[in-house]
Write a protein that holds these residues in place. Structure first.
Motif, mmCIF file in Angstrom:
data_model
loop_
_atom_site.group_PDB
_atom_site.id
_atom_site.type_symbol
_atom_site.label_atom_id
_atom_site.label_comp_id
_atom_site.label_asym_id
_atom_site.label_seq_id
_atom_site.Cartn_x
_atom_site.Cartn_y
_atom_site.Cartn_z
ATOM 1 N N ALA A 14 -13.281 8.968 28.770
ATOM 2 C CA ALA A 14 -12.338 9.203 27.670
ATOM 3 C C ALA A 14 -10.987 9.678 28.216
ATOM 4 N N ILE A 15 -11.027 10.565 29.205
ATOM 5 C CA ILE A 15 -9.789 11.052 29.823
ATOM 6 C C ILE A 15 -9.062 9.894 30.502
ATOM 7 N N ALA A 16 -9.811 9.093 31.256
ATOM 8 C CA ALA A 16 -9.206 7.970 31.977
ATOM 9 C C ALA A 16 -8.649 6.925 31.009
ATOM 10 N N ALA A 17 -9.385 6.621 29.935
ATOM 11 C CA ALA A 17 -8.922 5.634 28.957
ATOM 12 C C ALA A 17 -7.610 6.083 28.326
ATOM 13 N N GLN A 18 -7.533 7.352 27.957
ATOM 14 C CA GLN A 18 -6.299 7.885 27.369
ATOM 15 C C GLN A 18 -5.154 7.820 28.372
ATOM 16 N N TYR A 19 -5.435 8.170 29.608
ATOM 17 C CA TYR A 19 -4.425 8.131 30.674
ATOM 18 C C TYR A 19 -3.883 6.707 30.849
ATOM 19 N N LEU A 20 -4.804 5.722 30.910
ATOM 20 C CA LEU A 20 -4.375 4.334 31.089
ATOM 21 C C LEU A 20 -3.576 3.835 29.886
ATOM 22 N N LYS A 21 -3.992 4.205 28.686
ATOM 23 C CA LYS A 21 -3.237 3.827 27.485
ATOM 24 C C LYS A 21 -1.821 4.375 27.550
ATOM 25 N N GLU A 22 -1.684 5.613 27.997
ATOM 26 C CA GLU A 22 -0.359 6.221 28.122
ATOM 27 C C GLU A 22 0.494 5.504 29.162
ATOM 28 N N LYS A 23 -0.153 4.847 30.138
ATOM 29 C CA LYS A 23 0.566 4.072 31.143
ATOM 30 C C LYS A 23 0.846 2.635 30.674
ATOM 31 N N GLY A 24 0.450 2.320 29.437
ATOM 32 C CA GLY A 24 0.737 1.008 28.882
ATOM 33 C C GLY A 24 -0.394 -0.008 28.957
ATOM 34 N N HIS A 25 -1.555 0.407 29.423
ATOM 35 C CA HIS A 25 -2.701 -0.501 29.480
ATOM 36 C C HIS A 25 -3.263 -0.724 28.070
ATOM 37 N N VAL A 26 -3.807 -1.909 27.851
ATOM 38 C CA VAL A 26 -4.531 -2.212 26.621
ATOM 39 C C VAL A 26 -6.013 -2.261 26.993
ATOM 40 N N LEU A 27 -6.808 -1.383 26.401
ATOM 41 C CA LEU A 27 -8.230 -1.322 26.713
ATOM 42 C C LEU A 27 -8.940 -2.549 26.149
ATOM 43 N N ILE A 102 -10.898 12.073 38.561
ATOM 44 C CA ILE A 102 -10.630 13.206 37.680
ATOM 45 C C ILE A 102 -11.312 14.420 38.302
ATOM 46 N N SER A 103 -10.516 15.446 38.538
ATOM 47 C CA SER A 103 -11.026 16.670 39.159
ATOM 48 C C SER A 103 -10.809 17.833 38.213
ATOM 49 N N GLY A 104 -11.739 18.784 38.250
ATOM 50 C CA GLY A 104 -11.581 19.979 37.442
ATOM 51 C C GLY A 104 -12.738 20.178 36.488
ATOM 52 N N TYR A 110 -8.133 19.476 33.780
ATOM 53 C CA TYR A 110 -8.407 18.342 34.654
ATOM 54 C C TYR A 110 -7.115 17.833 35.278
ATOM 55 N N SER A 111 -7.237 17.298 36.477
ATOM 56 C CA SER A 111 -6.131 16.561 37.078
ATOM 57 C C SER A 111 -6.599 15.129 37.270
ATOM 58 N N VAL A 112 -5.671 14.186 37.083
ATOM 59 C CA VAL A 112 -5.997 12.765 37.161
ATOM 60 C C VAL A 112 -5.223 12.142 38.311
ATOM 61 N N ASN A 113 -5.920 11.372 39.130
ATOM 62 C CA ASN A 113 -5.303 10.625 40.218
ATOM 63 C C ASN A 113 -5.699 9.159 40.051
ATOM 64 N N HIS A 114 -4.729 8.311 39.765
ATOM 65 C CA HIS A 114 -4.970 6.889 39.538
ATOM 66 C C HIS A 114 -4.672 6.143 40.830
ATOM 67 N N ILE A 115 -5.699 5.530 41.408
ATOM 68 C CA ILE A 115 -5.544 4.761 42.636
ATOM 69 C C ILE A 115 -5.556 3.280 42.267
ATOM 70 N N GLU A 116 -4.372 2.673 42.244
ATOM 71 C CA GLU A 116 -4.263 1.248 41.936
ATOM 72 C C GLU A 116 -4.629 0.449 43.178
ATOM 73 N N ASN A 117 -5.238 -0.719 42.977
ATOM 74 C CA ASN A 117 -5.653 -1.573 44.091
ATOM 75 C C ASN A 117 -6.502 -0.788 45.090
#
Length: 123
Positions: A14-27, A102-104, A110-117
């Motif tokens: 849920a945290i990751a989905a919200q984070y990606l949506k905020e970055k402009g991703h469409v789930l 996601i750490s914490g 929580y802190s989020v680190n998005h590793i693309e590729n």
């Protein structure tokens, strides 16, 4: 223990989905399952289909969350992604494999680190 892990996994997704949506991703899909494995989140970022593994850790005692996405897990994700691409006729699309760490904990945040590729599909 399984119930706790499921709840923790759901919270992380849920945290990751919200984070990606905020970055402009469409789930596009969540917990996509096939016999070959499971992909936590599938999203679209522009003309790219993004397959994301989510890892939530409350401690780094066993390494970083991304270190849990080992070669075997990567290969299962790739095989499962191929099913998704085939079922949705998306072979002409760009494809990317990401990891969201996601750490914490709930009480400390929580802190989020998005590793693309995070890894590539081998030819």
């Amino acid at each position: 223990m399984k119930k706790y892990n499921k709840q923790k996994g759901d919270r992380g997704e849920a945290i990751a989905a919200q984070y990606l949506k905020e970055k402009g991703h469409v789930l596009r899909a969540r917990n996509y399952r096939k016999a070959t494995g499971e992909i936590d989140l599938i999203s679209q970022a522009g003309e790219t289909v993004v397959f994301t593994e989510v890892k939530l850790r409350t401690t780094d005692a066993y390494g970083t969350p991304a270190q849990a996405v080992d070669y075997r897990r990567q290969q299962r994700m790739i095989k499962t992604a191929l099913w998704y691409l085939q079922e949705n006729s998306l072979f002409d699309w760009n494809v990317r494999f990401d990891v969201v760490e996601i750490s914490g904990a709930p009480d400390s945040g929580y802190s989020v680190n998005h590793i693309e590729n995070a890894f590539l599909m081998e030819n």
